[in-house]
Design a protein around this motif. Structure first.
Motif, PDB file in Angstrom:
ATOM      1  N   ARG A  13       0.823  -1.207   0.000  1.00  0.00           N
ATOM      2  CA  ARG A  13       0.000   0.000   0.000  1.00  0.00           C
ATOM      3  C   ARG A  13       0.855   1.254   0.000  1.00  0.00           C
ATOM      4  NH1 ARG A  13      -3.585   0.969   5.149  1.00  0.00           N
ATOM      5  NH2 ARG A  13      -1.609   1.966   5.647  1.00  0.00           N
ATOM      6  N   GLU A  15       3.331   2.001  -1.723  1.00  0.00           N
ATOM      7  CA  GLU A  15       3.632   2.525  -3.057  1.00  0.00           C
ATOM      8  C   GLU A  15       2.478   2.213  -3.995  1.00  0.00           C
ATOM      9  OE1 GLU A  15       8.143   2.444  -4.077  1.00  0.00           O
ATOM     10  OE2 GLU A  15       7.663   0.826  -2.711  1.00  0.00           O
ATOM     11  N   PRO A  16       1.456   3.086  -3.986  1.00  0.00           N
ATOM     12  CA  PRO A  16       0.219   2.791  -4.713  1.00  0.00           C
ATOM     13  C   PRO A  16       0.437   2.588  -6.211  1.00  0.00           C
ATOM     14  CG  PRO A  16       0.026   4.813  -3.419  1.00  0.00           C
ATOM     15  CD  PRO A  16       1.435   4.386  -3.341  1.00  0.00           C
ATOM     16  N   ARG A  17       1.440   3.274  -6.767  1.00  0.00           N
ATOM     17  CA  ARG A  17       1.609   3.151  -8.211  1.00  0.00           C
ATOM     18  C   ARG A  17       2.121   1.763  -8.600  1.00  0.00           C
ATOM     19  NH1 ARG A  17       4.726   7.943 -10.937  1.00  0.00           N
ATOM     20  NH2 ARG A  17       4.536   8.890  -8.874  1.00  0.00           N
ATOM     21  N   LYS A  18       3.081   1.285  -7.790  1.00  0.00           N
ATOM     22  CA  LYS A  18       3.593  -0.073  -8.037  1.00  0.00           C
ATOM     23  C   LYS A  18       2.502  -1.102  -7.818  1.00  0.00           C
ATOM     24  CE  LYS A  18       8.507   0.066  -6.966  1.00  0.00           C
ATOM     25  NZ  LYS A  18       9.420  -0.264  -5.866  1.00  0.00           N
ATOM     26  N   ALA A  20      -0.699  -0.648  -8.176  1.00  0.00           N
ATOM     27  CA  ALA A  20      -1.632  -0.585  -9.302  1.00  0.00           C
ATOM     28  C   ALA A  20      -1.063  -1.343 -10.500  1.00  0.00           C
ATOM     29  CB  ALA A  20      -1.911   0.865  -9.665  1.00  0.00           C
ATOM     30  N   ALA A  21       0.236  -1.183 -10.749  1.00  0.00           N
ATOM     31  CA  ALA A  21       0.853  -1.882 -11.879  1.00  0.00           C
ATOM     32  C   ALA A  21       0.754  -3.392 -11.679  1.00  0.00           C
ATOM     33  CB  ALA A  21       2.315  -1.460 -12.014  1.00  0.00           C
ATOM     34  N   GLU A 289      10.253  -5.183  -5.028  1.00  0.00           N
ATOM     35  CA  GLU A 289       9.848  -4.897  -3.650  1.00  0.00           C
ATOM     36  C   GLU A 289      10.914  -5.413  -2.671  1.00  0.00           C
ATOM     37  OE1 GLU A 289       7.473  -2.806  -1.878  1.00  0.00           O
ATOM     38  OE2 GLU A 289       6.367  -3.447  -3.646  1.00  0.00           O
TER      39      GLU A 289
END
Lengths: 386, 227
Positions: A13, A15-18, A20-21, A289
């Motif tokens: 959570r 890193e929302p962009r990662k 989402a990807a 990650e």
């Protein structure tokens, strides 16, 4: 374990962009798997469309040396079908004639193969919408029923029939009247279907005789034991005639298209590719990650967290990605199934069976990516921290 | 009372055959409760190796090393983990988990207590230790919003919150300016003294030598006891 799962979620959570990807990758793979499995199932349902709609309990066919589809099966003697009446459980016996004729599109004059089914109008062995009410129609000389769900390459037959009545066409160079419509749909073997009487069938195929049939259809007396009757008929038949239940008959058609043609292979390959795409995307996310947090993981190990705990974080992250990707993927697939069904007429159905299979595949895919990414954890060595 | 650390005839070497290089020669030390010991010496003198051996992060090759009541020569992974849980670590970089708040980072140490108290008590304890290092106003802040000195103080709180038997620190001031560095080490000493916990700091930093109770100098793998 709950703590590891919680940490995994916090970490994703953060890193929302990662995140989402990663979810997008899983969604893509889920949708791809659903579409493949949906097409495959729908096409197999279509392939056995005729078998599923024959009005009978047991079916006789010539034993094939290799598994083949209905259209390519060899014929056997009609005498065998009538012989089955000797078994007390058998109430009636009738024949199905099947062959491919050349249909000349009356609008473009182009010819195209079309599947012709011949039945005895007195029995009406096909349970399809439109057939039962037209049994008397096909007694007429050179009258056929046209499958309204045939492909449009055969011409606007259904629309013309509805607007102006019977349509005259040339089938196997013989003037024939379309005197009615029914609903079946194409399959791997054929793009369109016609139904007619056994007599008209022989008119269309003059080099066939009534003695050569493709399928014998037996109806059993009410309450008769199907398995016992099947064994009794089989004992009566010579070894080259096979007696099947409907499930076996349908399965034989499935197996033919699945195993004896490249079709099963193509779908399986596409499934594997969808699966691999998912693995690559999820692995990328998890690997990155772990790499980002290597020093922190090593610190946790120095503090006394076990290697198993670290594996738990990665496994937790992969399961979270799998679940978060599966849900939108399922909804998206549901929409695409509806679109496909209305665009192609294929019976695309998203039931509990397919949902379970794809869910399991998705979770397995994510755990496998996680397991691969766990290799990276070995680099988290606390002795290197000082 | 048994010393927190006892090393007897400790040897350690890296490499094999002709390339074998002995890094620790016959080390004999004791670290007593409440003491702040500085370990100094040139790079490659073996001081970091000594620290990782004491922290049960590296397997003992030869000699005896007792930490927190356990012999580390031939220790199983379970014993290593048990020892690690009784040691507090402060690294050169704070290594805080960026996705957890200061309090949650401290909780990561409290979660490992042999009989963890209820979450509410652990959360209160975390806040108390953070207050002790001067971060009462930053308990629920995330590392990204804290300064370098503040982050290192969170790391110190994390190292001390579970009342370890020993604190190990490796160049804890290297990433900080003089004032912050001095303050951090002083804080560490205060909190540790209050808990009766000894501290072993590996450092090059001459600015913090004045706070040590005892200085061990290592040169080429030999311990030269200082003042």
């Amino acid at each position: 374990m709950a703590v590891a799962f919680q940490l995994a979620w916090r970490q994703l959570r953060h890193e929302p962009r990662k995140l989402a990807a990663g979810i997008a990758g899983v969604v893509f793979s889920v949708v791809l798997m659903f579409m493949q499995i949906g097409f495959r199932d729908a096409l197999f349902v279509c392939a056995a469309g005729i078998q599923s709609h024959l009005a009978g309990d047991l079916f006789l066919i010539l034993r094939q040396s290799d598994n083949v589809g209905l259209v390519f099966m060899s014929r056997f003697s009609r005498r065998r079908v009538q012989q089955a009446l000797a078994v007390p459980e058998v109430q009636s016996a009738t024949e199905l004639y099947v062959d491919v004729a050349q249909w000349k599109n009356p609008w473009t004059a182009r010819t195209r193969g079309i599947l012709v089914l011949g039945i005895d109008p007195a029995v009406g062995a096909l349970e399809l919408p439109g057939v039962r009410e037209h049994l008397d129609t096909i007694r007429l000389k050179d009258a056929v029923l046209f499958d309204a769900r045939s492909r449009r390459e055969y011409g606007p037959v259904a629309a013309t029939f509805k607007a102006r009545g019977p349509v005259t066409v040339e089938i196997n160079s013989r003037r024939t009247q379309v005197e009615g419509l029914f609903q079946l749909g194409g399959s791997f073997a054929t793009d369109g279907n016609l139904i007619t009487s056994d007599l008209n069938f022989l008119r269309l195929f003059p080099n066939r005789t009534a003695a050569d049939v493709k399928v014998g259809i037996l109806r059993l007396k009410p309450g008769a034991d199907r398995r016992r009757a099947q064994a009794a008929v089989a004992r009566l038949m010579p070894p080259d005639v096979e007696v099947m239940t409907r499930d076996e008959f349908v399965k034989q058609e499935h197996d033919y298209w699945d195993k004896a043609t490249p079709i099963g292979f193509i779908f399986n390959t596409a499934m594997i590719i969808a699966f691999l795409v998912g693995i690559v995307v999820v692995h990328q996310i998890l690997y990155a990650e772990i790499s980002t947090h290597l020093a922190q993981y090593a610190t946790l190990k120095a503090m006394g967290y076990t290697h198993g705990f670290m594996l738990g974080i990665v496994a937790g992250a992969s399961l979270i990605l799998g679940l978060l990707g599966f849900l939108p993927g399922w909804f998206l697939s549901l929409g695409l199934y509806h679109l496909t069904a209305s665009a192609t007429g294929l019976p695309m159905m998203l039931g509990a069976g397919k949902t379970t299979i794809v869910l399991l595949l998705t979770m397995f895919m994510c755990l496998l990516s996680g397991a691969l990414a766990m290799q990276r954890l070995r680099a988290a060595n606390p002795a290197d921290m000082f | 009372m048994e010393p927190a650390v006892t090393a007897r005839n400790l040897f350690h070497a890296y490499g094999d055959g002709p390339h074998r290089k002995t890094i620790l020669h016959d080390v004999n030390i004791e670290v007593r409760p409440g003491e702040l010991t500085l370990v100094t010496g040139p790079s490659g003198s073996g001081k970091t190796t000594l620290l990782t051996l004491i922290g049960a992060l590296r397997a003992v090759q030869e000699g005896s090393l007792r930490v927190a009541g356990e012999e580390l020569n031939g220790a199983t992974p379970e014993v290593q983990t048990r020892v690690r849980r009784q040691v507090g670590y402060v690294f050169q970089n704070n290594n805080l988990l960026p996705f957890l708040s200061a309090r949650e980072n401290v909780l990561m140490a409290l979660n490992l207590l042999p009989a963890p108290p209820p979450l509410e008590e652990r959360r209160a304890r975390a806040a108390e230790v953070l207050a002790a290092v001067g971060l009462a106003d930053h308990v629920d802040d995330y590392p990204a919003t804290l300064s370098g000195g503040e982050k290192q103080r969170v790391a110190i709180a994390r190292a001390l919150a579970h009342r370890p038997r020993l604190v190990l620190a490796d160049e804890p001031t290297a990433a900080l300016d003089k004032q912050n560095g001095h303050e951090c080490v002083k804080l560490m000493r205060e909190v540790a003294r209050a808990q009766g916990c000894p501290i072993l700091i590996v450092t090059h930093d001459p600015r913090i030598q004045d706070i040590a109770d005892r200085i061990l100098r290592i040169d080429d793998g030999h311990i030269l006891e200082g003042s």
